[in-house]
Scaffold this motif. Sequence first.
Motif, short mmCIF file in Angstrom:
data_model
loop_
_atom_site.label_atom_id
_atom_site.label_comp_id
_atom_site.label_asym_id
_atom_site.label_seq_id
_atom_site.Cartn_x
_atom_site.Cartn_y
_atom_site.Cartn_z
N HIS A 1 0.75 -1.24 0.01
CA HIS A 1 -0.01 -0.01 -0.05
C HIS A 1 0.78 1.23 0.07
O HIS A 1 0.22 2.48 -0.22
CB HIS A 1 -1.04 0.07 1.10
N HIS A 2 2.14 1.30 0.26
CA HIS A 2 2.85 2.37 0.25
C HIS A 2 3.29 2.68 -1.27
O HIS A 2 3.21 3.84 -1.71
CB HIS A 2 4.14 2.04 1.30
N ALA B 1 0.07 4.03 -2.75
CA ALA B 1 -0.10 5.28 -2.59
C ALA B 1 0.90 6.36 -3.26
O ALA B 1 0.43 7.36 -3.69
CB ALA B 1 -0.07 5.63 -1.06
#
Length: 436
Positions: free
Chosen positions: A121-122, A125
Amino acid sequence: MADRYLSFAGSAPGRFLTRRLGLPQPAELIRWSPEHPGFTGELLHLTAGKPDLDAQLAPVLARTGLRPGAGSPVAVVLDATGVRDVETLGEVHAALHPVVRSVAASGRIVLLGAPLDHTDHHQYAAQQALEGFVRSLGKEAGRGRTVNLVRIAGDARSAESTLRFLLSPRSAYVSGQVIEVGAGPFAVPDDWERPLAGRTALVTGAARGIGAAVAETLARDGARVVVLDVPAAEAEARAVAERLGGRALTLDITEADAGARIADALPAGLDVLVHNAGITRDRRLVNMPAERWGSVLDVNLGSVLRTTDALLERRAVNAGGRIVGTASIAGIAGNAGQTNYGASKAGIVGLVRGLAPRALAEYGVTVNAVAPGFIETRMTASIPLFIREAGRRMNSLRQGGTPGDVAETVGWLAQPGSGAVNGQIVRVCGQSLLGA
């Protein structure tokens, strides 16, 4: 129709007054022409993070005709495929902050991104952040510059046709777009100047306007063009076909057997199918009779679905072929008085997204669409003056597009080299302030 404000704003008195009054300052865009087929100048190649692209990117960029340099570039390509977190997003700022102001008028800024990683998810994002960055920078760039993001899932060669398009005058009215290039098969044309040589292209609604411009561009790129329009437009369709060395085919695209008749008329099949035919019957929903609703939905969406299905089932679109639909900003952002038109054009978006994976897997055919914004045509020329002016200025380039802008985008999607571009909706709107 002539844009008198654009001409005035480009004059010395116009520049003075528009600056003093805070009015839009559109720049004359550099578009493709036989005298100006490509940009000449320097390309600045930058990186952020640890790039994921292989060593083939540099040769691909070299083949665009732009020379490497660090002076006042006509184009900047930032490889941000290695951006995976907030820290490496800082490298995007560090790379572009010093150079944005030096990019030439009508220059190009292209960011290269990686596919979104659902397991990290980093990374997701950070890569998603590039979209907001590109769209914001596109609204700041000014002077006719465009800013786009290309997400590349395969190697750099799969994106060559896309990079050639975005780094050329052909993409003058395409800005703020996110284009995904998959890992699908693609073919390198023998001649990048005539990539459609030996291929047959059919364009519906091609007797005039955007359709005629599309037919002309595909013919310029080497295609044998079939100009399709309704029987009432036969004379115009034949004139366009004769001018382009193609052939005319007249039929009502809404007839149930239209797809079969097209297939029968082209026993060797076709390689490019462009759905351009469309109508408007504007009225607010409370005042819209069923006939106005039904006719627009049938021409703009129903006929496209039926014809596409028939041609694919009969395998009349050859393997390696391209289907390009015509959506609209009205289908993405909506437009008062156009519930029927907006619904039909949003339906084209749904058709592309729903059919593209299966068409590629089962038939070896890609499916994409263009979504025009305010394009200078006979239809927009009839819009009342103040509404027309608002439509022209409500985009980052502060002007209307031309039928040729749409045609150039179709030409890129139709190329053999664009086989890794599938399921995409590309807005040709100068980065309209409406919609995403």
